[in-house]
Design a protein around this motif. Structure first.
Motif, mmCIF file in Angstrom:
data_model
loop_
_atom_site.group_PDB
_atom_site.id
_atom_site.type_symbol
_atom_site.label_atom_id
_atom_site.label_comp_id
_atom_site.label_asym_id
_atom_site.label_seq_id
_atom_site.Cartn_x
_atom_site.Cartn_y
_atom_site.Cartn_z
ATOM 1 N N ASP A 52 -3.480 -20.661 -2.855
ATOM 2 C CA ASP A 52 -2.497 -20.021 -3.747
ATOM 3 C C ASP A 52 -2.164 -18.656 -3.161
ATOM 4 N N LEU A 53 -1.211 -17.954 -3.828
ATOM 5 C CA LEU A 53 -0.979 -16.545 -3.501
ATOM 6 C C LEU A 53 -2.259 -15.761 -3.723
ATOM 7 N N VAL A 54 -2.463 -14.692 -2.935
ATOM 8 C CA VAL A 54 -3.686 -13.909 -2.976
ATOM 9 C C VAL A 54 -3.967 -13.414 -4.392
ATOM 10 N N ALA A 55 -5.215 -13.588 -4.855
ATOM 11 C CA ALA A 55 -5.673 -13.034 -6.132
ATOM 12 C C ALA A 55 -6.674 -11.930 -5.798
ATOM 13 N N ILE A 56 -6.236 -10.692 -5.808
ATOM 14 C CA ILE A 56 -7.060 -9.556 -5.378
ATOM 15 C C ILE A 56 -8.126 -9.274 -6.427
ATOM 16 N N GLN A 57 -9.408 -9.197 -5.999
ATOM 17 C CA GLN A 57 -10.508 -9.100 -6.948
ATOM 18 C C GLN A 57 -11.026 -7.683 -7.137
ATOM 19 N N ASN A 58 -10.876 -6.795 -6.124
ATOM 20 C CA ASN A 58 -11.456 -5.460 -6.249
ATOM 21 C C ASN A 58 -10.790 -4.505 -5.267
ATOM 22 N N LYS A 59 -11.144 -3.217 -5.354
ATOM 23 C CA LYS A 59 -10.575 -2.175 -4.494
ATOM 24 C C LYS A 59 -10.952 -2.403 -3.036
ATOM 25 N N GLU A 60 -12.164 -2.945 -2.811
ATOM 26 C CA GLU A 60 -12.613 -3.173 -1.443
ATOM 27 C C GLU A 60 -11.703 -4.175 -0.733
ATOM 28 N N GLU A 61 -11.289 -5.212 -1.473
ATOM 29 C CA GLU A 61 -10.396 -6.208 -0.876
ATOM 30 C C GLU A 61 -9.036 -5.597 -0.550
ATOM 31 N N ILE A 62 -8.537 -4.709 -1.449
ATOM 32 C CA ILE A 62 -7.250 -4.041 -1.192
ATOM 33 C C ILE A 62 -7.334 -3.210 0.085
ATOM 34 N N GLU A 63 -8.435 -2.453 0.239
ATOM 35 C CA GLU A 63 -8.603 -1.630 1.440
ATOM 36 C C GLU A 63 -8.653 -2.498 2.695
ATOM 37 N N TYR A 64 -9.322 -3.658 2.579
ATOM 38 C CA TYR A 64 -9.422 -4.547 3.742
ATOM 39 C C TYR A 64 -8.055 -5.093 4.135
ATOM 40 N N LEU A 65 -7.277 -5.544 3.148
ATOM 41 C CA LEU A 65 -5.949 -6.088 3.442
ATOM 42 C C LEU A 65 -5.050 -5.020 4.055
ATOM 43 N N ASN A 66 -5.075 -3.805 3.532
ATOM 44 C CA ASN A 66 -4.213 -2.734 4.054
ATOM 45 C C ASN A 66 -4.620 -2.361 5.475
ATOM 46 N N ARG A 67 -5.916 -2.448 5.766
ATOM 47 C CA ARG A 67 -6.399 -2.087 7.106
ATOM 48 C C ARG A 67 -6.118 -3.181 8.128
ATOM 49 N N THR A 68 -6.112 -4.432 7.657
ATOM 50 C CA THR A 68 -6.072 -5.547 8.606
ATOM 51 C C THR A 68 -4.672 -6.138 8.793
ATOM 52 N N LEU A 69 -3.873 -6.245 7.736
ATOM 53 C CA LEU A 69 -2.548 -6.863 7.843
ATOM 54 C C LEU A 69 -1.611 -5.985 8.659
ATOM 55 N N PRO A 70 -0.653 -6.600 9.382
ATOM 56 C CA PRO A 70 0.341 -5.801 10.129
ATOM 57 C C PRO A 70 1.402 -5.254 9.174
ATOM 58 N N TYR A 71 2.013 -4.156 9.581
ATOM 59 C CA TYR A 71 3.076 -3.545 8.768
ATOM 60 C C TYR A 71 4.297 -4.467 8.736
ATOM 61 N N HIS A 72 4.868 -4.621 7.541
ATOM 62 C CA HIS A 72 6.117 -5.378 7.370
ATOM 63 C C HIS A 72 7.002 -4.576 6.421
ATOM 64 N N GLY A 73 8.192 -4.222 6.876
ATOM 65 C CA GLY A 73 9.065 -3.311 6.127
ATOM 66 C C GLY A 73 9.413 -3.807 4.741
ATOM 67 N N LYS A 74 9.360 -5.140 4.529
ATOM 68 C CA LYS A 74 9.697 -5.682 3.206
ATOM 69 C C LYS A 74 8.448 -6.048 2.397
ATOM 70 N N TYR A 75 7.251 -5.815 2.971
ATOM 71 C CA TYR A 75 5.973 -5.988 2.278
ATOM 72 C C TYR A 75 5.678 -7.454 1.933
ATOM 73 N N TYR A 76 4.648 -7.669 1.073
ATOM 74 C CA TYR A 76 4.108 -9.006 0.845
ATOM 75 C C TYR A 76 4.044 -9.317 -0.651
ATOM 76 N N TRP A 77 4.373 -10.609 -0.989
ATOM 77 C CA TRP A 77 4.198 -11.075 -2.377
ATOM 78 C C TRP A 77 2.719 -11.361 -2.625
ATOM 79 N N ILE A 78 2.210 -11.024 -3.839
ATOM 80 C CA ILE A 78 0.850 -11.396 -4.250
ATOM 81 C C ILE A 78 0.919 -12.160 -5.574
ATOM 82 N N GLY A 79 -0.229 -12.721 -6.009
ATOM 83 C CA GLY A 79 -0.240 -13.676 -7.126
ATOM 84 C C GLY A 79 -0.291 -13.062 -8.511
ATOM 85 N N ILE A 80 0.564 -12.069 -8.789
ATOM 86 C CA ILE A 80 0.686 -11.510 -10.146
ATOM 87 C C ILE A 80 2.121 -11.690 -10.594
#
Length: 747
Positions: A52-80
Motif C-alpha cells: 500500500d501507500l506508505v503508512a508512517i509510524q514514527n518520527k524516526e521513520e520520517i527522518e529515515y525517508l527524508n535522508r534516504t529518498l532522492p529529491y523530487h520537485g513535486k514530492y511524494y504521495w503518502i497513505g493519508i
C-alpha cells in the motif's frame, strides 16, 4: 540498501508499469514510482505491485525517508486521506492522532477547500519531512509505497510479528516469552497443606494457563478458592487454599455447672468431646456427654442445672407483687416485694424470700384505701360527689357548677389521689369574658371595663390614623353571651384613580397598602422607538390624588430625507412624518438606475436603515470612430450614458454610409447603427478621365464604354444596399437599435 529499478521490472524482480526505485530496510521494503500520479492512481499502483501507500509510524521513520529518498520537485504521495472530514491512515482505516501528526506550518487545509490527500516534503529547503495536503486529483507526485516482510508463524502461535525500521520484532501474547514467543511463563510450584490437588498443564508444569482444583477430606473444609489458574504475570489467580477442621459452636459451662473437654484437631473442632456436671444443690437437666460431628453440630442438646422451687405467690387485692428470681421463677434465692396500688397503703410485711427448704418467710399482707380532705361548694356554685372506697377516700370524685351569668374557673371535677390530695386547683365562679380586642392596623382603640378587661359590659371605641378611613362601627359592647355587639372595623387606605399605561408605553407600579392607594408609586416608560414626554413617576397622596401630570410617549424622529437627483421619494408614516416606523421608497427617472437601497426605515435609535441612495445614468456601449472617419460626442450625464449624442464624419475621398448622429436611449442602446466610410467611386472615374488623353479615349471609347458603364452601375447598386443595412429607417420608418452583432454583420 538502495537499488535502482529498470523500466517494467524493478531490481527485486517485481513487475511494474513504469520505471521505479526500491530501497530495502531490514524487515520491509520501500518503493517509489518514476511516474507522477493522482493520489487514487498512486494507491492503485502501490496496492497492485506492493502492499500500500506508505503508512508512517514514527518520527524516526520520517527522518529515515527524508535522508534516504532522492529529491523530487513535486514530492511524494503518502497513505493519508480525509474520509468523512477526518484525516485517516487508509491502510488501517484508523484516524490520524494529534500526537502522530507531522503537518508543515499553516497546514492542513490552508486553502480552505478540496485538499483531501497528503504529500511529504523530501529534502525540501525548509520543513523537510513535513506533510502538506493537496487536491487528490493533482497529478504531480510520485507514489511512495512499502511492502511488508513479516511471514506467517514467524513468531509462532503465541506472538505477532511487528515491523520496525531495520528490523522486526515479535510481540508475545500475554503469558508467553522468548525470541519467538515459544515459552510459557512459569508460576510458583503449588504444595497445598492438608488438601487434595488435581492439575492440568497445557503448556508445561505450573506454567501459563495451568489450572489446579482442590478439595478436602471429610470433617474438614476448604479455606480459599476451589480452582487456581497461572496468569500472564507469573502469579496464580488467587492464594493457595488450605483445609481446616470443621468447627462446632464453642461450648461453655451453663450457670452452676462445670465443663470438661478433649480436642483432637483444635478447640471445639471435628472429633472434640465435652462432659457436663452440676454444682452441689443443683440437678442436671439433659445429656451428660457431647461430641463435635463432621456436620459442625454437637450430638444431643446442651444440658442445664436447675435450682429448687417454692410455691407460686400472688399479689394482695389492690396491691402488686414484684419478684426477683436468681435461678428461675419462685426458686431458691427468689425474693418477692409487696406494694399497694396508688391510693392504698400496705398492712403487713413488705417482702418474702424462698428458702432452701422450698418455703416462704413471713405472713400474707393486705392493702387499705387512703383518705383525702373534705371538699365544700365554691361561692355562687354547687358540689356533687361520688365515693367508691369510702367518703372522701382514694377514688372519690366531686363535680362543680356555677350560677347563671358566671363561668367556672378551674377544674369542672376533682378526684382524690393516692398522695392524699385532690386533682386540680380550687374551682371558682367568674363573670363571662369577651375576646380581647386590638386596634385595627393604622388605627387606635380606647376601652372602658366594668368587671375586668374585656368582660361583660366593657365598651370599646375605634378611630383611624390620618390618611386612612374607618370601615365598620365606631364602637362595640361585650354582651352576656361572651360576644361583642358588632364586628371589629378596619382602617383602609384612601384610594387614587386607577392609572393606565400611556399609548406606546408601559406602567410599573408598587403598592404599599393596596392597588392605587395612598403611598402607591407608578413609574412610566415608553416602548422602543418612543420617548417619554412628562414626569417619570407619580405618587398617590393622602388626598386621593396623583402627583404630576399624565405623561405621553412620542415617536422618536429621524433626519428629514430628500429625493435623490433625477429621482423621486415616496414615504409612508405610521405616527408622524419621518418618525419611528416611517418607510421611504426611492425610484429614478427614465434613463437612470437606483444605486443603493430601494427602501429605508426610521429605526428606534433615530437613524435610517441603509446608506443614501443615488440615481445614476444608464450606460450605452462605448463607440469608436469608423475606419477612415471621425467621431465627436457630447455627454450630458457621463461618457456614453443616457442622452449622450455622437456625430460621425468621413475623411476626404470617403463617403459616410448610415446615420450622421446617434443618441444613447433609456434602454442602454443607441438609436442607430454606427455609419461606415466607403471610398468614393465617382472620384475614381474622374481620375481615369484625367490621366487618359482625349485621342486615346476616342480610339477606345467604343470598346470601354460598355464595360465602364457596367462597373459604375454595380458600384452604385452595392452602395444603395449598404445604405439600407446601415440606415433601416429608409424602409421601416423607425429608428434602428444598434448592437455589436448587427454592427459586425455590416463590415
Amino acid at each position: 540498501m538502495w537499488a535502482l529499478g529498470s523500466c517494467g521490472v524493478c531490481c527485486l524482480g517485481i513487475a511494474v508499469f513504469t520505471c521505479g526505485v526500491v530501497m530495502q530496510v531490514g524487515a520491509w521494503t520501500y518503493y517509489y514510482s518514476e511516474e507522477d500520479y493522482e493520489w487514487d492512481d498512486a494507491r492503485t499502483y502501490c496496492q497492485t505491485f506492493f502492499t500500500d501507500l506508505v503508512a508512517i509510524q514514527n518520527k524516526e521513520e520520517i527522518e529515515y525517508l527524508n535522508r534516504t529518498l532522492p529529491y523530487h520537485g513535486k514530492y511524494y504521495w503518502i497513505g493519508i486521506r480525509k474520509l468523512r472530514g477526518i484525516w485517516t491512515w487508509v491502510g488501517t482505516k484508523k484516524a490520524l492522532t494529534k500526537e502522530a501528526a507531522n503537518w508543515a506550518t499553516g497546514e492542513p487545509n490552508n486553502r480552505k477547500f478540496n485538499q483531501d490527500c497528503v504529500e511529504i516534503y523530501i529534502k525540501r529547503s525548509s520543513e523537510a519531512g513535513k506533510w502538506n495536503d493537496e487536491p487528490c486529483t493533482k497529478k504531480k507526485k510520485k507514489a511512495l509505497c512499502y511492502k511488508v516482510s513479516c511471514q506467517p508463524l514467524i513468531c509462532g502461535l503465541h506472538g505477532d510479528c511487528v515491523e520496525v525500521i531495520q528490523s522486526y520484532k515479535c510481540e508475545c501474547h500475554p503469558g508467553f516469552e522468548g525470541d519467538k514467543c515459544e515459552n510459557a511463563v512459569q508460576c510458583p510450584i503449588l504444595e497445598p497443606r492438608g488438601a487434595y490437588m488435581n492439575c492440568s498443564h497445557p503448556f508445561g508444569d505450573f506454567r501459563y494457563n495451568s489450572t489446579c482444583t482442590f478439595w478436602c477430606p471429610e470433617g474438614f473444609e476448604r479455606r480459599g478458592a476451589d480452582e487456581l489458574q497461572c496468569l500472564a504475570d507469573r502469579q496464580w489467580s488467587v492464594e493457595t487454599p488450605t483445609c481446616t477442621a470443621i468447627t462446632c459452636p464453642e461450648l461453655r459451662a451453663p450457670e452452676h455447672a462445670e465443663l470438661n473437654c478433649s480436642h483432637l484437631h483444635g478447640n471445639f473442632a471435628f472429633g472434640s468431646i465435652c462432659d457436663f456436671s452440676c454444682q452441689p444443690g443443683f440437678e442436671l437437666m439433659g445429656s451428660q456427654s457431647h461430641e463435635c460431628m463432621a456436620t459442625g453440630n454437637w450430638t444431643g442438646d446442651i444440658p442445664r442445672c436447675k435450682a429448687v422451687t417454692c410455691p407460686v405467690l400472688s399479689a394482695p387485692e389492690h396491691g402488686e407483687l414484684n419478684c426477683s428470681h436468681i435461678h428461675g421463677n419462685f426458686t431458691f434465692g427468689s425474693t418477692c416485694d409487696f406494694s399497694c396500688l396508688p391510693g392504698f397503703e400496705l398492712m403487713g410485711p413488705l417482702s418474702h424470700e424462698c428458702t432452701a427448704m422450698g418455703t416462704w418467710t413471713g405472713d400474707t399482707p393486705q392493702c387499705k384505701a387512703i383518705s383525702c380532705s373534705v371538699l365544700s361548694a365554691p361561692e355562687y356554685g354547687e358540689l356533687n360527689c361520688s365515693h367508691i372506697h369510702g367518703n372522701f377516700t382514694f377514688g372519690s370524685t366531686c363535680a362543680f357548677s356555677c350560677q347563671t351569668g358566671f363561668v367556672l374557673m378551674g377544674p369542672q371535677s376533682r378526684e382524690c389521689m393516692a398522695k392524699r390530695t385532690w386533682t386540680g386547683d380550687t374551682s371558682r365562679c367568674k363573670a363571662v369574658t369577651c375576646p380581647v380586642l386590638s386596634a385595627p392596623k393604622h388605627g387606635e382603640l380606647n376601652c372602658s371595663h366594668l368587671h375586668g378587661n374585656f368582660t361583660f359590659g366593657s365598651i370599646c371605641d375605634f378611630s383611624c390614623q390620618s390618611g386612612f378611613e374607618l370601615i365598620g362601627p365606631e364602637s362595640c359592647e361585650c354582651t352576656a353571651m361572651g360576644t361583642w355587639s358588632k364586628n371589629t372595623p378596619q382602617c383602609k387606605a384612601i384610594t387614587c384613580p386607577v392609572l393606565g399605561a400611556p399609548e406606546h408605553g408601559e406602567l410599573n407600579c408598587s403598592h404599599i397598602h393596596g392597588n392605587f392607594t395612598f403611598g402607591s408609586t407608578c413609574d412610566f416608560s415608553c416602548l422602543p422607538g418612543f420617548e417619554l414626554m412628562g414626569p417619570v413617576s407619580h405618587e398617590c397622596t393622602a388626598m386621593g390624588t396623583w402627583t404630576g401630570d399624565t405623561p405621553q410617549c412620542k415617536a422618536i424622529t429621524c433626519s428629514l430625507l430628500t429625493a435623490p437627483e433625477h429621482g423621486e421619494l415616496n414615504c409612508s408614516h405610521v405616527y408622524e412624518k419621518f418618525t419611528f416606523g416611517s418607510i421611504c421608497d426611492f425610484s429614478c427617472q427614465t434613463g437612470f438606475e437606483l444605486i443603493g437601497p430601494q427602501s429605508r426605515e426610521c429605526m428606534a435609535t433615530g437613524t435610517w436603515t441603509g446608506d443614501t441612495s443615488q440615481c445614476q445614468a444608464i450606460s450605452c456601449p462605448v463607440l469608436d470612430a469608423p475606419s477612415h472617419g471621425h467621431l465627436n460626442c457630447s455627454h450630458t450625464h457621463g461618457n456614453f450614458t443616457f442622452n449622450s449624442t455622437c456625430s460621425f464624419s468621413c475623411k476626404e475621398g470617403f463617403i459616410q454610409m448610415g446615420a450622421e448622429m446617434l443618441r444613447c436611449s433609456a434602454t442602454g442602446n443607441w438609436t442607430r447603427h454606427p455609419p461606415v466610410c466607403e471610398e468614393d467611386s465617382a472620384a475614381f472615374l474622374k481620375q481615369v478621365l484625367v490621366y487618359t488623353s482625349t485621342s486615346a479615349l476616342a480610339a477606345i471609347g467604343l470598346v470601354l464604354s460598355g464595360t465602364l458603364i457596367a462597373l459604375l452601375a454595380k458600384q452604385l447598386s452595392d452602395r444603395e444596399e449598404k445604405k439600407k443595412l446601415l440606415n433601416p429607417t429608409s424602409d421601416l420608418g423607425a429608428p434602428g437599435i444598434f448592437t455589436n452583432a448587427a454592427y459586425d454583420s455590416t463590415l
